[in-house]
Design an enzyme around this catalytic site. Structure first.
Site, PDB file in Angstrom:
ATOM      1  N   CYS A 108       0.842  -1.195   0.000  1.00 29.66           N
ATOM      2  CA  CYS A 108       0.000   0.000   0.000  1.00 29.66           C
ATOM      3  C   CYS A 108       0.873   1.239   0.000  1.00 29.66           C
ATOM      4  CB  CYS A 108      -0.939   0.017   1.217  1.00 29.66           C
ATOM      5  SG  CYS A 108      -0.034   0.102   2.775  1.00 29.66           S
ATOM      6  N   ASP A 146       9.471 -30.594   6.801  1.00 33.88           N
ATOM      7  CA  ASP A 146       8.651 -30.801   5.593  1.00 33.88           C
ATOM      8  C   ASP A 146       7.437 -29.893   5.504  1.00 33.88           C
ATOM      9  OD1 ASP A 146       7.125 -31.989   7.660  1.00 33.88           O
ATOM     10  OD2 ASP A 146       6.092 -33.242   6.194  1.00 33.88           O
ATOM     11  N   CYS A 182       3.653   1.741   2.581  1.00 35.62           N
ATOM     12  CA  CYS A 182       4.954   1.094   2.331  1.00 35.62           C
ATOM     13  C   CYS A 182       5.861   2.028   1.534  1.00 35.62           C
ATOM     14  CB  CYS A 182       4.764  -0.209   1.549  1.00 35.62           C
ATOM     15  SG  CYS A 182       3.816  -1.468   2.398  1.00 35.62           S
ATOM     16  N   CYS A 242      40.617 -15.916 -16.855  1.00 36.13           N
ATOM     17  CA  CYS A 242      39.576 -15.395 -17.756  1.00 36.13           C
ATOM     18  C   CYS A 242      38.234 -15.294 -17.024  1.00 36.13           C
ATOM     19  CB  CYS A 242      39.405 -16.304 -18.969  1.00 36.13           C
ATOM     20  SG  CYS A 242      40.872 -16.488 -19.985  1.00 36.13           S
ATOM     21  N   CYS A 248      41.332 -20.181 -18.992  1.00 35.20           N
ATOM     22  CA  CYS A 248      41.787 -20.536 -17.642  1.00 35.20           C
ATOM     23  C   CYS A 248      41.017 -19.716 -16.625  1.00 35.20           C
ATOM     24  CB  CYS A 248      43.293 -20.314 -17.483  1.00 35.20           C
ATOM     25  SG  CYS A 248      43.761 -18.577 -17.524  1.00 35.20           S
ATOM     26  N   ASP A 298      12.657 -32.359  12.520  1.00 35.12           N
ATOM     27  CA  ASP A 298      11.242 -32.205  12.844  1.00 35.12           C
ATOM     28  C   ASP A 298      10.647 -33.613  12.945  1.00 35.12           C
ATOM     29  OD1 ASP A 298       8.648 -30.921  13.049  1.00 35.12           O
ATOM     30  OD2 ASP A 298       8.312 -31.645  11.015  1.00 35.12           O
ATOM     31  N   ASP A 320       7.816 -25.187   9.120  1.00 36.47           N
ATOM     32  CA  ASP A 320       9.256 -25.411   9.256  1.00 36.47           C
ATOM     33  C   ASP A 320      10.077 -24.389   8.475  1.00 36.47           C
ATOM     34  OD1 ASP A 320       8.964 -27.749  10.835  1.00 36.47           O
ATOM     35  OD2 ASP A 320       8.577 -28.934   9.038  1.00 36.47           O
TER      36      ASP A 320
END
Length: 801
Positions: A16, A696, A19, A87, A84, A499, A700
């Site tokens: 908004c 998972d 911000c 570069c 090399c 977990d 987490d």
């Protein structure tokens, strides 16, 4: 006197006008900022600033500290002409300093680059032009077929140049046999010793075959840097032009034999080409894992349209299409089974060798193999959105990224070449003044040998080749590292925080015990029938258990869910009650005789419920989120690697400790709220631990982000996978120890490469300076060093995890 500059950059995360005002106010208060304007609609900030007081990066960092993001885009490039690490370092340094570029990573081994840039400040054409201005070729990353064709063309060109160079150089190589000491010299025809004949053979090698070295050297020197091409061009040119001068002197005074070094320059170039060809072929093998993944894709699909079956290329499959997959065929795209039942081999994606049973409503992954039954499925993710395409993308990005240890090697390479040129010059002067005063030949040989033996190719290849092979090896086993830095960081881990739900356990309640004091079959049928009207996860577990026993269910005539107590139902004239002690007490049923059995189940961390039929206690059913079959072994493997293993869960302590004891974990954080998981990670870090968080779920994600290494179980939520640094595709915790083991072995491999690359140069330069190394031998050794580094990296393909 300060200059006023203006920058524009994209800002993300604004919701908004408040911000935009917040960012404007903060920026306008910064020292050195004259005017800041933030446009919410365009999501763009324009800032005028005095560059002697503040710079663009500080302004952008201030925006990020406020919690907003900078709109950056990624550009992937194929880069040509690098020889090399000097570069790749040069290109990376210049691009990183370009206005609008946030970060650049250039990979010598893959001959590619990734540039993160702000499109409001710099364009793709600007970035490509910047690379071309440095003298290198750059194009937006080609598709894989184009890349493959380009690589094959380059290898064929290298082979042709090598054949021409070898044919012209072999006669010159033979002339060396005429100079062998201790009476070992061979007879050399007079024609081969003729200066004009040697000149005619050596000149095309020097200026046609050797043209890329001159171009590369000019490129580097014009940009005030130095690379391998500078060393090769200097060394071979010194030998060639000294020989030309000697030939001219011989023409004016033919009574003396000239000191010719045509064979040195020609043979050197040929040997370097041999090394480059072998290196190119070996580097092709480092991407074998990626090629293997790509070859897994299905080529065709059988689609049902307008009631007719039609075979089409898999690229033409659209979301929502109905597909038919027969036994032995590959699942064309990601989707869901509409009808039919089968088992599917998902090993190429998850690393699991045991086929997985699939039935109606269950998800299937594209490119996996249908083993038995014919199924109909609905296409849900196609093209670049499939799981396999996502895996390929992650592996590509990881192989193109740079590990922190590589940046150290790049810094060394950046100063290495100028130092070597200085050493070669000092060597030449010492030989001319002290060792063989006035003799150009020996001084030149020693200086050329120093230039050639010190080529930094091996140093530049030491890290990226190992990273490429390591990430590819991980992908084959269902372990996806999102970048080289995470592959490196994993080897430093000391602590694993797991977990519980969905990581150690299956994440889905299952019936573990069914005690019947009634007719067992009838009791299960009545219990499951009553629970079928409930939406509670425990009820689902009971119904699933009955389904596996092939139990036919009845429709409840009456159903009541009593929150905190259980359920009550009337089925086929029977009054059924399923629930806690409180429900039995409320209904005045005596359960004292079975209390010890109930307590035993609860002590094991299970949720137990009494079952009553017609006011008589008839049984106990226990439900639990059961431990995955591989969890105990996985924890044991982690401990063998010397890692401390902890478990974190929101469950009560009794349940948590029961699960932890079952899998062999001693450290338990129980009754932890989702938002507190990240704090537990920080606590361990403050104690000096390097922590990997494994989870998972969406809850987490914060702790995965805070951890030194975040590991997502691939069967979990997209948010967790997106946040994590490593994804275990199949959801098998056993892959975690393999990820740590692979990281350690890859880092050991990188250290071996770096040690031998540096040791080789450190030992080779003094030997060459002392005149104990002929230039052509130095050239062969230099070529061998690069090949040996790539070959050592390829050993990772054979390691056992």
């Amino acid at each position: 006197m300060s200059d006023t500059k203006e920058i524009q950059f994209g800002v993300t995360g604004m919701t908004c006008s408040a911000c935009a005002s917040r960012i404007e106010n903060v920026l306008n208060r910064m020292d050195g900022v004259e005017q800041a304007d933030v446009n919410l609609a365009m999501e763009k900030a324009s800032v005028s600033y005095r560059n002697d007081e503040v710079d663009a990066n500080q302004i952008k960092e201030r925006v990020e500290k406020l919690g907003y993001g900078l709109r950056m885009e990624k550009l992937e490039l194929d880069i040509e002409g690098m020889t090399c690490s000097a570069c790749s370092s040069r290109i990376q340094k210049v691009l990183s300093r370009t206005d609008g570029v946030n970060e650049a990573a250039i990979n010598l081994a893959t001959e590619a680059g990734v540039v993160e840039y702000d499109p409001s400040e710099v364009t793709v054409d600007d970035i490509i032009a910047r690379v071309k201005k440095l003298g290198y070729g750059a194009v937006v990353k080609r598709d894989r077929e184009e890349q493959k064709e380009k690589k094959e063309e380059e290898i064929q060109l290298k082979k042709r140049r090598l054949w021409i160079s070898a044919l012209l150089s072999l006669p010159l190589l033979y002339t060396m046999a005429g100079h062998l000491p201790f009476g070992l010299a061979f007879y050399v025809p007079e024609l081969l010793m003729n200066p004009w004949f040697q000149f005619l053979l050596a000149t095309p090698v020097q200026f046609y075959i050797g043209a890329p070295f001159y171009k590369g050297a000019w490129r580097a020197l014009s940009n005030k840097s130095a690379n391998m091409d500078v060393l090769v061009a200097l060394g071979t040119s010194a030998a060639y032009f000294y020989s030309v001068v000697e030939m001219i002197r011989w023409m004016s005074a033919s009574d003396r034999m000239p000191d010719l070094y045509f064979e040195t320059s020609a043979v050197l170039i040929t040997l370097i080409l041999v090394g480059k060809l072998i290196e190119a072929l070996a580097k092709g093998r480092t991407t074998a894992a990626l090629s293997h993944l790509l070859n897994l894709q299905a080529k065709e699909a059988v689609v049902v349209r307008d009631g007719k079956e039609e075979k089409i290329p898999v690229q033409q499959v659209q979301v929502g299409d109905e597909l038919i997959v027969k036994p032995g065929e590959k699942i064309p795209v990601d989707g869901t089974v509409r009808s039919g039942m089968t088992s599917i081999d998902e090993s190429m994606i998850t690393g699991e060798s045991i086929p997985v049973e699939k039935m109606e409503g269950e998800a299937v992954i594209g490119s996996t193999i249908n083993k038995h039954g014919t199924i109909r499925m609905t296409a849900e993710r196609v093209g670049k959105d499939t799981a396999l395409s996502g895996i390929v993308k992650i592996v590509e990005e990881a192989q193109g990224s740079k590990a922190p240890i590589q940046r150290t090697a790049d810094r060394i390479s950046g100063i290495f070449v100028p130092i070597v040129v200085g050493i070669a010059l000092v060597t030449f002067l010492v030989w001319m003044i002290f060792v063989s005063p006035g003799e150009w030949g020996p001084a030149l040989e020693a200086a050329i040998a120093v230039l050639v033996i010190a080529c930094p190719c091996a140093l530049g290849l030491a890290t990226p080749t190992s990273i490429m092979v390591g990430t590819g090896k991980g992908a084959e086993h269902g372990i996806l590292y999102k970048g080289g830095e995470y592959l490196e960081g994993t080897h430093n881990l000391t602590t694993i925080l797991l977990d519980k739900t969905g990581t150690i356990t299956k994440g889905k309640p299952e019936v573990t015990n069914f005690e019947s004091f009634y007719d067992r079959f009838d009791l299960l049928r009545l219990t499951a029938s009553a629970e079928s009207a409930s939406e509670h996860p425990l009820a689902e577990a009971v119904v699933d258990y009955a389904g596996k026993q092939e139990t036919a269910l009845a429709e409840p005539e009456r159903f009541e869910a009593v929150p905190g107590y259980g359920v009550i139902a009337d089925i086929e004239g029977h009054h059924i009650m399923i629930g806690t002690r409180k429900l039995m007490e409320r209904e005045q049923l005596d359960y004292e005789a079975y209390e010890s059995k109930m307590a035993d189940f609860e002590q094991e961390g299970k949720t137990a419920m009494f079952i009553a039929v017609d006011a008589t206690l008839a049984g106990i059913i226990a439900v639990a989120d059961t431990v995955k079959e591989s969890s105990r072994e996985a924890v044991a493997d982690l401990k063998k690697l010397g890692l401390d293993v902890y478990m974190v869960t929101g469950d009560n302590r009794r349940t948590a400790e029961a699960i932890a004891k079952e899998v062999g974990i001693h450290g338990v954080f129980a009754e932890v709220l989702p938002e507190e998981k990240a704090e537990k990670v920080k606590e361990l870090q403050q104690e000096g631990h390097k922590v990997a968080m494994v989870g998972d779920g969406i809850n987490d994600a914060p702790s995965l982000a805070v951890a030194d290494i975040g590991v997502a179980i691939g069967t979990g939520s997209d948010v967790a996978i997106e946040t994590a640094d490593i994804t275990l595709v199949g959801g098998d915790l056993a892959h975690l120890s393999q990820a740590v083991s692979l990281s350690r072995k890859t880092m050991r491999n990188i250290r071996q490469n770096l040690f031998w690359a540096l040791a080789y140069n450190s030992a080779g330069i003094p030997v060459a300076a002392l005149g104990l190394l002929a230039p052509w031998v130095a050239g062969a050794a230099m070529a061998f060093s690069s090949v040996s580094v790539v070959t050592n990296a390829l050993r990772l393909k054979r390691v056992k995890l």
